[in-house]
Structures are given as structure tokens and as C-alpha cells.
Motif scaffolding. Structure first.
Motif, PDB file in Angstrom:
ATOM      1  N   LEU A  59      -0.363   2.712 -24.795  1.00 35.07           N
ATOM      2  CA  LEU A  59      -1.190   3.343 -23.777  1.00 35.07           C
ATOM      3  C   LEU A  59      -0.579   3.009 -22.422  1.00 35.07           C
ATOM      4  O   LEU A  59      -0.070   1.895 -22.218  1.00 35.07           O
ATOM      5  CB  LEU A  59      -2.618   2.799 -23.851  1.00 35.07           C
ATOM      6  N   TYR A  60      -0.620   3.969 -21.499  1.00 37.87           N
ATOM      7  CA  TYR A  60      -0.011   3.773 -20.184  1.00 37.87           C
ATOM      8  C   TYR A  60      -1.004   4.096 -19.079  1.00 37.87           C
ATOM      9  O   TYR A  60      -1.935   4.878 -19.256  1.00 37.87           O
ATOM     10  CB  TYR A  60       1.204   4.682 -20.011  1.00 37.87           C
ATOM     11  N   LEU A  61      -0.746   3.501 -17.915  1.00 38.96           N
ATOM     12  CA  LEU A  61      -1.481   3.866 -16.704  1.00 38.96           C
ATOM     13  C   LEU A  61      -0.483   3.924 -15.554  1.00 38.96           C
ATOM     14  O   LEU A  61       0.041   2.885 -15.133  1.00 38.96           O
ATOM     15  CB  LEU A  61      -2.590   2.866 -16.382  1.00 38.96           C
ATOM     16  N   GLN A  62      -0.198   5.127 -15.101  1.00 39.50           N
ATOM     17  CA  GLN A  62       0.650   5.319 -13.935  1.00 39.50           C
ATOM     18  C   GLN A  62      -0.234   5.286 -12.699  1.00 39.50           C
ATOM     19  O   GLN A  62      -1.178   6.065 -12.591  1.00 39.50           O
ATOM     20  CB  GLN A  62       1.387   6.665 -14.011  1.00 39.50           C
ATOM     21  N   MET A  63       0.068   4.377 -11.796  1.00 38.10           N
ATOM     22  CA  MET A  63      -0.759   4.199 -10.593  1.00 38.10           C
ATOM     23  C   MET A  63       0.082   4.523  -9.368  1.00 38.10           C
ATOM     24  O   MET A  63       1.100   3.867  -9.121  1.00 38.10           O
ATOM     25  CB  MET A  63      -1.273   2.753 -10.529  1.00 38.10           C
ATOM     26  N   ASN A  64      -0.331   5.530  -8.634  1.00 37.97           N
ATOM     27  CA  ASN A  64       0.382   5.975  -7.446  1.00 37.97           C
ATOM     28  C   ASN A  64      -0.486   5.803  -6.210  1.00 37.97           C
ATOM     29  O   ASN A  64      -1.710   5.686  -6.305  1.00 37.97           O
ATOM     30  CB  ASN A  64       0.771   7.439  -7.597  1.00 37.97           C
ATOM     31  N   ASN A  65       0.176   5.791  -5.053  1.00 34.64           N
ATOM     32  CA  ASN A  65      -0.535   5.666  -3.782  1.00 34.64           C
ATOM     33  C   ASN A  65      -1.559   4.523  -3.840  1.00 34.64           C
ATOM     34  O   ASN A  65      -2.732   4.709  -3.502  1.00 34.64           O
ATOM     35  CB  ASN A  65      -1.215   6.985  -3.425  1.00 34.64           C
ATOM     36  N   LEU A  66      -1.084   3.376  -4.260  1.00 30.29           N
ATOM     37  CA  LEU A  66      -1.976   2.238  -4.436  1.00 30.29           C
ATOM     38  C   LEU A  66      -2.567   1.771  -3.109  1.00 30.29           C
ATOM     39  O   LEU A  66      -1.906   1.834  -2.055  1.00 30.29           O
ATOM     40  CB  LEU A  66      -1.235   1.088  -5.123  1.00 30.29           C
ATOM     41  N   LYS A  67      -3.801   1.307  -3.200  1.00 32.75           N
ATOM     42  CA  LYS A  67      -4.539   0.831  -2.038  1.00 32.75           C
ATOM     43  C   LYS A  67      -4.931  -0.633  -2.259  1.00 32.75           C
ATOM     44  O   LYS A  67      -4.961  -1.108  -3.397  1.00 32.75           O
ATOM     45  CB  LYS A  67      -5.802   1.671  -1.834  1.00 32.75           C
ATOM     46  N   SER A  68      -5.263  -1.304  -1.199  1.00 31.98           N
ATOM     47  CA  SER A  68      -5.633  -2.720  -1.315  1.00 31.98           C
ATOM     48  C   SER A  68      -6.829  -2.900  -2.236  1.00 31.98           C
ATOM     49  O   SER A  68      -6.913  -3.901  -2.960  1.00 31.98           O
ATOM     50  CB  SER A  68      -5.920  -3.303   0.063  1.00 31.98           C
ATOM     51  N   PRO A  83       0.842  -1.208   0.000  1.00 30.33           N
ATOM     52  CA  PRO A  83       0.000   0.000   0.000  1.00 30.33           C
ATOM     53  C   PRO A  83       0.873   1.252   0.000  1.00 30.33           C
ATOM     54  O   PRO A  83       1.882   1.324   0.709  1.00 30.33           O
ATOM     55  CB  PRO A  83      -0.784  -0.138   1.301  1.00 30.33           C
ATOM     56  N   GLY A  84       0.479   2.207  -0.821  1.00 29.69           N
ATOM     57  CA  GLY A  84       1.247   3.424  -0.975  1.00 29.69           C
ATOM     58  C   GLY A  84       2.260   3.369  -2.098  1.00 29.69           C
ATOM     59  O   GLY A  84       2.851   4.402  -2.463  1.00 29.69           O
ATOM     60  N   GLY A  85       2.463   2.199  -2.659  1.00 32.18           N
ATOM     61  CA  GLY A  85       3.429   2.040  -3.738  1.00 32.18           C
ATOM     62  C   GLY A  85       2.883   2.464  -5.089  1.00 32.18           C
ATOM     63  O   GLY A  85       1.735   2.911  -5.209  1.00 32.18           O
ATOM     64  N   SER A  86       3.727   2.303  -6.105  1.00 29.69           N
ATOM     65  CA  SER A  86       3.368   2.729  -7.463  1.00 29.69           C
ATOM     66  C   SER A  86       3.679   1.622  -8.469  1.00 29.69           C
ATOM     67  O   SER A  86       4.578   0.794  -8.248  1.00 29.69           O
ATOM     68  CB  SER A  86       4.158   3.984  -7.857  1.00 29.69           C
ATOM     69  N   LEU A  87       2.937   1.632  -9.547  1.00 24.67           N
ATOM     70  CA  LEU A  87       3.187   0.753 -10.688  1.00 24.67           C
ATOM     71  C   LEU A  87       2.825   1.507 -11.957  1.00 24.67           C
ATOM     72  O   LEU A  87       1.963   2.400 -11.935  1.00 24.67           O
ATOM     73  CB  LEU A  87       2.332  -0.521 -10.620  1.00 24.67           C
ATOM     74  N   ARG A  88       3.464   1.119 -13.049  1.00 22.91           N
ATOM     75  CA  ARG A  88       3.125   1.689 -14.354  1.00 22.91           C
ATOM     76  C   ARG A  88       2.766   0.556 -15.292  1.00 22.91           C
ATOM     77  O   ARG A  88       3.611  -0.311 -15.571  1.00 22.91           O
ATOM     78  CB  ARG A  88       4.283   2.496 -14.931  1.00 22.91           C
ATOM     79  N   LEU A  89       1.547   0.574 -15.771  1.00 22.07           N
ATOM     80  CA  LEU A  89       1.098  -0.418 -16.731  1.00 22.07           C
ATOM     81  C   LEU A  89       1.289   0.116 -18.149  1.00 22.07           C
ATOM     82  O   LEU A  89       1.144   1.314 -18.398  1.00 22.07           O
ATOM     83  CB  LEU A  89      -0.370  -0.753 -16.511  1.00 22.07           C
ATOM     84  N   SER A  90       1.592  -0.799 -19.049  1.00 15.91           N
ATOM     85  CA  SER A  90       1.714  -0.468 -20.464  1.00 15.91           C
ATOM     86  C   SER A  90       0.745  -1.327 -21.259  1.00 15.91           C
ATOM     87  O   SER A  90       0.418  -2.448 -20.864  1.00 15.91           O
ATOM     88  CB  SER A  90       3.136  -0.717 -20.960  1.00 15.91           C
ATOM     89  N   CYS A  91       0.311  -0.796 -22.369  1.00 11.96           N
ATOM     90  CA  CYS A  91      -0.600  -1.521 -23.253  1.00 11.96           C
ATOM     91  C   CYS A  91      -0.109  -1.365 -24.684  1.00 11.96           C
ATOM     92  O   CYS A  91      -0.116  -0.261 -25.232  1.00 11.96           O
ATOM     93  CB  CYS A  91      -2.007  -0.971 -23.108  1.00 11.96           C
ATOM     94  N   ALA A  92       0.326  -2.456 -25.253  1.00  9.90           N
ATOM     95  CA  ALA A  92       0.704  -2.472 -26.659  1.00  9.90           C
ATOM     96  C   ALA A  92      -0.539  -2.796 -27.481  1.00  9.90           C
ATOM     97  O   ALA A  92      -1.297  -3.713 -27.130  1.00  9.90           O
ATOM     98  CB  ALA A  92       1.791  -3.511 -26.889  1.00  9.90           C
ATOM     99  N   THR A  93      -0.747  -2.048 -28.542  1.00 10.09           N
ATOM    100  CA  THR A  93      -1.969  -2.228 -29.315  1.00 10.09           C
ATOM    101  C   THR A  93      -1.659  -2.570 -30.772  1.00 10.09           C
ATOM    102  O   THR A  93      -0.578  -2.239 -31.291  1.00 10.09           O
ATOM    103  CB  THR A  93      -2.836  -0.967 -29.281  1.00 10.09           C
ATOM    104  N   ASP A  94      -2.610  -3.184 -31.400  1.00  9.36           N
ATOM    105  CA  ASP A  94      -2.527  -3.477 -32.832  1.00  9.36           C
ATOM    106  C   ASP A  94      -3.860  -3.062 -33.446  1.00  9.36           C
ATOM    107  O   ASP A  94      -4.586  -3.875 -34.025  1.00  9.36           O
ATOM    108  CB  ASP A  94      -2.257  -4.968 -33.052  1.00  9.36           C
ATOM    109  N   ILE A  95      -4.193  -1.787 -33.285  1.00 11.48           N
ATOM    110  CA  ILE A  95      -5.471  -1.280 -33.761  1.00 11.48           C
ATOM    111  C   ILE A  95      -5.236  -0.249 -34.856  1.00 11.48           C
ATOM    112  O   ILE A  95      -4.171   0.366 -34.932  1.00 11.48           O
ATOM    113  CB  ILE A  95      -6.295  -0.668 -32.611  1.00 11.48           C
TER     114      ILE A  95
END
Length: 114
Positions: free
Chosen positions: A78-87, A14-26
């Protein structure tokens, strides 16, 4: 055909961060309105963030101020930066079209646990 491929998930405290990536073929990526969704165990899939072709963004109340959606039109990513993550952010995260999503990818598992 795989249109969306998510990566970057993992387990964080909890409180940590992750960055998701999305590769697309659209087709015509830069003109598409795209979104991130998530599905927690036993719950319906919900949209958490979206971005249009002008990079206007909108967030679900539950993540507003903590998550940032962005796009790289040169790389069709496409990206999603996620900060202050919660359960309660624990879920499988997916990327797809903002409207009429289809052809779902495998998703990226995000687990927030102490």
C-alpha cells in the motif's frame, strides 16, 4: 505477528513531497479495504485516505487533492503519495484495515518543517 510495516517517512520542507510504503502480511490482500491513518502529537489518530478492492479512493478534506493512495496487489503493498506537504501534516502515519483496524505497526514519522 506484524501485519503492517510502514516506511518512507522523513523530514521535508513545506511544499515538498514524500511517498510512504506499507508492507503487509494479511490474508487475501487484494480483497481488503485499506487505509492510511495519522496521529499528530496530542491528537487522536485519524484516517486520511482509504482504498477499496476496486481501487475506489476517498480522502479526508484536509488532504484531498494533495495525497494519493494506491495499492500493488501483486506485492501486497500500500502506498501514500503526499504532495504539497504542510506543517499540519506532521504526524506519525500508519496503514491498516479501513474498518476495525488492529495490530498497529510502528508507523512512519513525517515532519514538515522549514
Amino acid at each position: 505477528q506484524v501485519l503492517f510495516a510502514e516506511s518512507g517517512g522523513g523530514t521535508v520542507r513545506p511544499g515538498g513531497s514524500l511517498r510512504l510504503s506499507c508492507a503487509t502480511d494479511i490474508v487475501r490482500f487484494m480483497w481488503q479495504h485499506l487505509a492510511w491513518y495519522r496521529q499528530a502529537p496530542g491528537k487522536q489518530r485519524e484516517q486520511v485516505a482509504r482504498i477499496d478492492w476496486e481501487r475506489t479512493t476517498k480522502y479526508a478534506d484536509s488532504v484531498n487533492g494533495r495525497f494519493i493512495i494506491s495499492r500493488d496487489n501483486a506485492k501486497d503493498l500500500l502506498y501514500l503519495q503526499m504532495n504539497n506537504l504542510k506543517s499540519e501534516d506532521t504526524a506519525v502515519y500508519f496503514c491498516n484495515y479501513h474498518e476495525n483496524p488492529y495490530s498497529w505497526g510502528q508507523g512512519a514519522q513525517v515532519t514538515v518543517s522549514s
